[in-house]
Design an enzyme around this catalytic site. Sequence first.
Site, PDB file in Angstrom:
ATOM      1  N   GLY A  96       0.841  -1.185   0.000  1.00 21.54           N
ATOM      2  CA  GLY A  96       0.000   0.000   0.000  1.00 21.54           C
ATOM      3  C   GLY A  96       0.878   1.237   0.000  1.00 21.54           C
ATOM      4  CE1 TYR A  97       3.525   2.554  -4.106  1.00 16.03           C
ATOM      5  CE2 TYR A  97       1.588   1.160  -4.203  1.00 16.03           C
ATOM      6  CZ  TYR A  97       2.885   1.427  -4.564  1.00 16.03           C
ATOM      7  OH  TYR A  97       3.562   0.549  -5.370  1.00 16.03           O
TER       8      TYR A  97
END
Length: 150
Positions: A27-28
């Site tokens: 995830g970012y």
Amino acid sequence: MEIERKYLITRLPEGATDHPYHLIEQGYLSTEPVVRVRREDDNYYLTYKSKGLLEREEYNLPLTMDSYDHLIQKADGHILTKRRYLIPVENSDSLTIELDIFEARFEGLMLAEVEFDTREDAEAFTAPEWFGEDVTFTGEYQNSRLSRLP
């Protein structure tokens, strides 16, 4: 420094999924600059990537499972999951194809990346026949961009 070419894959060659693989979830926390958290099998990382398409700076820092679990909850956009197969490039002692077969939201998407030691090596690379469109310079298939799709 990360130097890589990226290709869209539409058909797999025979035996592609017989190679070793890693299960990846990522995830970012930010996409400009790219700050990513990743679980790769039982390893956890925080990664910073600078801007760029063919070449960009990349720094990986190890995380604990608890740190990863805390940070992944703070990710913006979609969490990406994929199986990454490691396929040796024919006629090369050092190159490996990282074949990503996405799952969940992006099921059906397949991308291949090859990392190089130099820009010249990357520019001279001849892709195997089964590779599709070279999407290195479009940025369209950067994982950080996929995470932001509606």
